[in-house]
Motif scaffolding. Structure first.
Motif, PDB file in Angstrom:
ATOM      1  N   ARG A 193     -43.196  46.796  34.394  1.00 51.62           N
ATOM      2  CA  ARG A 193     -42.094  46.253  33.643  1.00 51.62           C
ATOM      3  C   ARG A 193     -41.259  45.097  34.400  1.00 51.62           C
ATOM      4  N   ARG A 194     -42.147  44.392  35.400  1.00 54.44           N
ATOM      5  CA  ARG A 194     -41.453  43.184  35.893  1.00 54.44           C
ATOM      6  C   ARG A 194     -41.782  42.014  35.132  1.00 54.44           C
ATOM      7  N   ARG A 195     -41.201  40.853  35.799  1.00 51.19           N
ATOM      8  CA  ARG A 195     -41.443  39.736  35.270  1.00 51.19           C
ATOM      9  C   ARG A 195     -42.514  38.694  35.789  1.00 51.19           C
ATOM     10  N   LEU A 196     -42.945  39.337  36.806  1.00 52.23           N
ATOM     11  CA  LEU A 196     -44.043  38.517  37.510  1.00 52.23           C
ATOM     12  C   LEU A 196     -45.606  39.252  37.442  1.00 52.23           C
ATOM     13  N   LEU A 197     -46.573  38.380  36.913  1.00 48.32           N
ATOM     14  CA  LEU A 197     -47.687  39.101  36.866  1.00 48.32           C
ATOM     15  C   LEU A 197     -48.234  39.240  38.282  1.00 48.32           C
ATOM     16  N   GLY A 198     -48.141  38.428  39.231  1.00 44.83           N
ATOM     17  CA  GLY A 198     -48.655  38.640  40.658  1.00 44.83           C
ATOM     18  C   GLY A 198     -48.373  37.140  41.330  1.00 44.83           C
ATOM     19  N   ALA A 199     -48.788  37.065  42.629  1.00 41.07           N
ATOM     20  CA  ALA A 199     -48.654  35.895  43.411  1.00 41.07           C
ATOM     21  C   ALA A 199     -49.722  35.783  44.502  1.00 41.07           C
ATOM     22  N   ILE A 200     -50.038  34.535  44.648  1.00 39.75           N
ATOM     23  CA  ILE A 200     -51.277  34.359  45.626  1.00 39.75           C
ATOM     24  C   ILE A 200     -50.437  33.715  46.922  1.00 39.75           C
ATOM     25  N   HIS A 201     -51.239  34.554  47.993  1.00 37.27           N
ATOM     26  CA  HIS A 201     -50.554  33.819  49.263  1.00 37.27           C
ATOM     27  C   HIS A 201     -51.665  32.834  49.701  1.00 37.27           C
ATOM     28  N   ALA A 202     -51.176  31.635  48.862  1.00 35.63           N
ATOM     29  CA  ALA A 202     -52.119  30.516  48.797  1.00 35.63           C
ATOM     30  C   ALA A 202     -52.402  29.910  50.396  1.00 35.63           C
ATOM     31  N   SER A 203     -51.399  29.922  51.357  1.00 35.09           N
ATOM     32  CA  SER A 203     -51.524  29.329  52.702  1.00 35.09           C
ATOM     33  C   SER A 203     -52.024  30.267  53.515  1.00 35.09           C
ATOM     34  N   SER A 204     -52.234  31.489  53.219  1.00 38.75           N
ATOM     35  CA  SER A 204     -52.768  32.536  54.335  1.00 38.75           C
ATOM     36  C   SER A 204     -54.233  32.608  53.595  1.00 38.75           C
ATOM     37  N   THR A 205     -54.494  32.681  52.425  1.00 35.55           N
ATOM     38  CA  THR A 205     -55.915  32.445  52.076  1.00 35.55           C
ATOM     39  C   THR A 205     -56.607  31.351  52.349  1.00 35.55           C
ATOM     40  N   PHE A 206     -56.000  30.063  52.061  1.00 33.34           N
ATOM     41  CA  PHE A 206     -56.507  28.674  52.630  1.00 33.34           C
ATOM     42  C   PHE A 206     -55.412  28.054  53.483  1.00 33.34           C
ATOM     43  N   PRO A 207     -55.479  28.343  54.819  1.00 32.26           N
ATOM     44  CA  PRO A 207     -54.527  27.826  55.666  1.00 32.26           C
ATOM     45  C   PRO A 207     -54.274  26.231  55.456  1.00 32.26           C
ATOM     46  N   TRP A 208     -55.611  25.375  55.202  1.00 38.32           N
ATOM     47  CA  TRP A 208     -55.464  23.992  54.981  1.00 38.32           C
ATOM     48  C   TRP A 208     -54.431  23.646  53.917  1.00 38.32           C
ATOM     49  N   ARG A 209     -54.333  24.469  53.005  1.00 34.51           N
ATOM     50  CA  ARG A 209     -53.479  24.083  51.917  1.00 34.51           C
ATOM     51  C   ARG A 209     -52.043  23.960  52.076  1.00 34.51           C
ATOM     52  N   ALA A 210     -51.606  24.211  53.616  1.00 39.38           N
ATOM     53  CA  ALA A 210     -50.065  24.088  53.830  1.00 39.38           C
ATOM     54  C   ALA A 210     -50.077  23.594  55.200  1.00 39.38           C
ATOM     55  N   GLU A 211     -49.595  22.219  55.564  1.00 37.48           N
ATOM     56  CA  GLU A 211     -49.582  21.595  56.755  1.00 37.48           C
ATOM     57  C   GLU A 211     -48.592  22.356  57.829  1.00 37.48           C
ATOM     58  N   GLY A 212     -48.964  22.131  58.970  1.00 32.02           N
ATOM     59  CA  GLY A 212     -48.054  22.511  60.035  1.00 32.02           C
ATOM     60  C   GLY A 212     -47.229  23.728  59.978  1.00 32.02           C
ATOM     61  N   GLY A 213     -47.955  25.001  59.603  1.00 33.01           N
ATOM     62  CA  GLY A 213     -47.151  26.411  59.432  1.00 33.01           C
ATOM     63  C   GLY A 213     -46.464  26.450  58.204  1.00 33.01           C
ATOM     64  N   ARG A 214     -46.472  25.622  57.485  1.00 32.14           N
ATOM     65  CA  ARG A 214     -45.802  25.772  55.995  1.00 32.14           C
ATOM     66  C   ARG A 214     -46.398  26.876  55.382  1.00 32.14           C
ATOM     67  N   ILE A 215     -45.612  27.542  54.357  1.00 35.42           N
ATOM     68  CA  ILE A 215     -46.123  28.919  53.590  1.00 35.42           C
ATOM     69  C   ILE A 215     -45.754  28.598  52.193  1.00 35.42           C
ATOM     70  N   LEU A 216     -47.032  28.723  51.350  1.00 38.19           N
ATOM     71  CA  LEU A 216     -47.013  28.497  49.774  1.00 38.19           C
ATOM     72  C   LEU A 216     -47.599  29.758  49.267  1.00 38.19           C
ATOM     73  N   TYR A 217     -46.307  30.037  48.558  1.00 39.61           N
ATOM     74  CA  TYR A 217     -46.738  31.110  47.381  1.00 39.61           C
ATOM     75  C   TYR A 217     -47.172  30.378  45.895  1.00 39.61           C
ATOM     76  N   THR A 218     -48.026  31.037  45.299  1.00 37.02           N
ATOM     77  CA  THR A 218     -48.338  30.776  43.946  1.00 37.02           C
ATOM     78  C   THR A 218     -47.926  31.944  42.944  1.00 37.02           C
ATOM     79  N   CYS A 219     -47.269  31.671  42.275  1.00 38.99           N
ATOM     80  CA  CYS A 219     -46.631  32.950  41.343  1.00 38.99           C
ATOM     81  C   CYS A 219     -47.091  32.807  40.129  1.00 38.99           C
ATOM     82  N   MET A 220     -47.696  33.861  39.379  1.00 42.63           N
ATOM     83  CA  MET A 220     -47.778  33.647  38.016  1.00 42.63           C
ATOM     84  C   MET A 220     -46.981  34.471  36.945  1.00 42.63           C
ATOM     85  N   VAL A 221     -46.490  33.808  36.140  1.00 44.64           N
ATOM     86  CA  VAL A 221     -45.634  34.385  35.030  1.00 44.64           C
ATOM     87  C   VAL A 221     -46.178  34.322  33.389  1.00 44.64           C
ATOM     88  N   GLY A 222     -45.657  35.270  32.645  1.00 47.89           N
ATOM     89  CA  GLY A 222     -46.134  35.274  31.335  1.00 47.89           C
ATOM     90  C   GLY A 222     -47.093  36.133  30.967  1.00 47.89           C
TER      91      GLY A 222
END
Length: 454
Positions: free
Chosen positions: A328-357
C-alpha cells in the motif's frame, strides 16, 4: 505492392524497415512531429533520461539483428554487472531478490512459512479449464504470500497491472506451456534444462542464456534515429490519418499534412497505433471490431526522474526495486538508472527513475508535476532512505501508459484477428496485442513483414 503504415512508434518503424529491406514500397505516416512513439530519450544537465521504455533484455537475437542491419549493433551497451541485483520492498524494508532457488531458501524476501509453501510447488495440481488470472496461477504454484510479494512485484515491473486481473496465458505464455507439459514449473524447468544440455555438442558445457539488460550508448533514441535515417522520406511526420475506406482491391486514406488534406492510395494498410487510436479508425468500417479493440485497457503511469549531485548520497546498489501492491505504497518502484547504465549520468551524478500510478492507483497520475516530484521524494526517503535534495527533476505522465492483458485478452485478440480478416488488406500490430516489450514489438513487426512480403 504498396503498403501504408499508420503509426511511427517502434512497431511501425520496424515493420517499415523490414518491408523496405524486402523491396516493398512503404509509406509511414506519423501524426506527431517526431518518430518513436513513447521511446523518447532526453539529455539535459548531465543526465540522459528515458520517457518511456528504459531498456530491453538482450535474451534473443531479434533486436540485435535489427541493430546490425542498421549498423548500430556496436552501440549496444549491457548494464553494469551489479544490475543483476534487484530488490523488493516488503515487510518494511528493501530485501534482495534471490537469483536461484537455493538462494531463495537462505534469503529473507519471504517468511519461512511462505518458503516452505513454495517447496510444495512440485505437487501443484493442473490448471483448470479456461483463461486464468496471474494471481490464481501464482497461488496454485507458490502460495498466497509468494504471489502477493514476488509474483506481483514481477508483473509490476512490466505491466504496472493488477495481479488479480492480468491473464497469465496472455502475459507469460511460455510459463503456461511449461505447466501444460510438465504440471510443475520446477519439474518443467529441470527437464527443459536437461534436454538442452543433451542437445549440446560434446564439450560445449551448459547453456548460458545472457538475459542481460541493455540499451544503446546514447539511449533508446539511437535505434529510432537509425530507423528514421534508413527510411528517409518514406517516413512522414505531422501526417494525421483522418479516415480510411475500402476501394476496389485496395484502400484510400484521408490524410491531413501541414494543414493540407489529401487522399493516399494503398494496396495494404497497417495500423501500428495504440488500440484506442486504431478503434477510432476502425469504427466506420466495423463497429463490433472497433469495440473489441477499444476494450483493451491501459494502465496510467507517471515517470519521475530525480537527479542528484555527485557525493550528495551513496550510489544505489543494483538495478532498482519494486513495491508489491500489498504494501500500500504510492510508488510502483524505482530504477537505479545511473548504477545500471553509468554513462547516463555524468561526473558521478546519481539518477533515480521512479514509477507512479499503474492499474491500482490511476488517480496518482492526475497529480501535477510538483506534486509527483514531492510524492517520489517522500517515497524514496521512506523506502530507500534517500534524503538528499535533487538538482534535477523531470516528470512524464502517460495517461494511457501500458496495455493491460487482462483475463479474456486471448479470446479478445482472437476475435480481433477474425474481424480484421474480414477487411482484406488491413492489418494490426503494436504492443496492445501480443507483447508489450520493445523486443516483442520488433519480433511481431518482423513476422508481419514476412507475411506481407509473401
Amino acid at each position: 505492392m504498396s503498403v501504408v503504415i499508420i503509426g511511427g512508434g517502434i512497431s511501425g518503424l520496424a515493420l517499415a524497415h523490414g518491408l523496405r529491406s524486402r523491396g516493398t514500397g512503404v509509406t509511414l505516416l506519423e501524426s506527431d512531429p517526431r518518430l518513436g512513439g513513447n521511446i523518447q530519450t532526453r539529455s539535459r544537465d548531465g543526465f540522459i533520461t528515458e520517457a518511456g521504455p528504459n531498456s530491453f533484455v538482450d535474451r534473443e537475437p531479434t533486436l540485435r539483428a535489427l541493430a546490425a542491419s542498421l549498423g548500430i549493433e556496436d552501440r549496444i551497451r549491457t548494464a553494469d554487472p551489479a544490475a543483476k541485483r534487484r530488490y523488493i520492498y516488503t515487510r518494511g524494508k528493501l530485501r534482495a531478490v534471490p537469483l536461484s532457488p537455493p538462494a531463495l531458501l537462505k534469503s529473507d524476501v519471504l517468511p519461512l512459512g511462505a518458503k516452505l509453501r513454495m517447496m510444495g510447488e512440485l505437487f501443484t495440481r493442473r490448471a483448470p479449464e479456461g483463461e486464468e488470472s496471474l494471481a490464481d496461477f501464482g497461488r496454485r504454484h507458490v502460495g498466497r504470500t509468494a504471489t502477493a510479494v514476488l509474483v506481483d512485484a514481477m508483473q509490476t515491473g512490466i505491466y504496472a497491472g493488477d495481479v488479480e486481473a492480468l491473464s497469465v496465458g496472455a502475459i507469460f505464455p511460455k510459463v503456461v506451456e511449461l505447466e501444460r507439459k510438465h504440471r510443475s514449473l520446477v519439474l518443467g524447468m529441470a527437464r527443459t534444462q536437461a534436454e538442452a544440455r543433451k542437445a549440446l555438442p560434446p564439450g560445449a558445457g551448459a547453456p548460458k542464456p545472457t538475459g542481460l539488460v541493455a540499451s544503446f550508448d546514447g539511449g533508446l533514441r539511437v535505434l529510432v534515429d537509425a530507423l528514421a535515417r534508413a527510411l528517409g522520406p518514406a517516413a512522414r511526420t505531422g501526417a494525421r490519418v483522418l479516415g480510411l475506406r475500402r476501394e476496389g482491391n485496395g484502400w484510400r486514406l484521408a490524410v491531413e499534412e501541414r494543414g493540407q488534406q489529401a487522399e493516399l492510395a494503398a494496396e495494404k494498410v497497417v495500423l501500428a497505433v495504440p488500440a484506442y487510436v486504431a478503434a477510432g479508425l476502425l469504427r466506420p468500417l466495423d463497429e463490433a471490431l472497433a469495440e473489441r479493440v477499444e476494450g483493451i485497457a491501459y494502465a496510467p503511469v507517471a515517470v519521475v526522474h530525480l537527479g542528484f549531485a555527485p557525493g550528495s548520497l551513496p550510489p544505489p546498489d543494483g538495478f532498482g526495486f519494486l513495491v508489491p501492491s500489498v504494501e500500500r505504497r504510492r510508488l510502483l518502484g524505482a530504477i537505479h538508472a545511473s548504477s545500471t547504465f553509468p554513462w547516463r549520468a555524468e561526473g558521478g551524478r546519481i539518477l533515480y527513475t521512479c514509477m507512479v500510478g499503474g492499474a491500482k492507483r490511476p488517480d496518482l497520475v492526475e497529480l501535477d508535476d510538483a506534486a509527483l516530484v514531492t510524492l517520489a521524494r517522500e517515497e524514496l526517503r521512506d523506502l530507500a532512505g534517500v534524503t538528499a535534495e535533487p538538482v534535477f527533476t523531470e516528470v512524464i505522465p502517460w495517461k494511457r501508459g501500458i496495455p493491460q492483458y487482462n483475463v479474456g485478452h486471448l479470446a479478445r485478440v482472437e476475435a480481433i484477428a477474425e474481424g480484421v480478416a474480414r477487411l482484406p488488406g488491413l492489418y494490426l500490430t503494436g504492443n496492445a496485442y501480443k507483447g508489450v516489450g520493445l523486443t516483442d514489438c520488433i519480433r511481431n513487426s518482423q513476422a508481419l513483414s514476412d507475411t506481407l512480403a509473401r
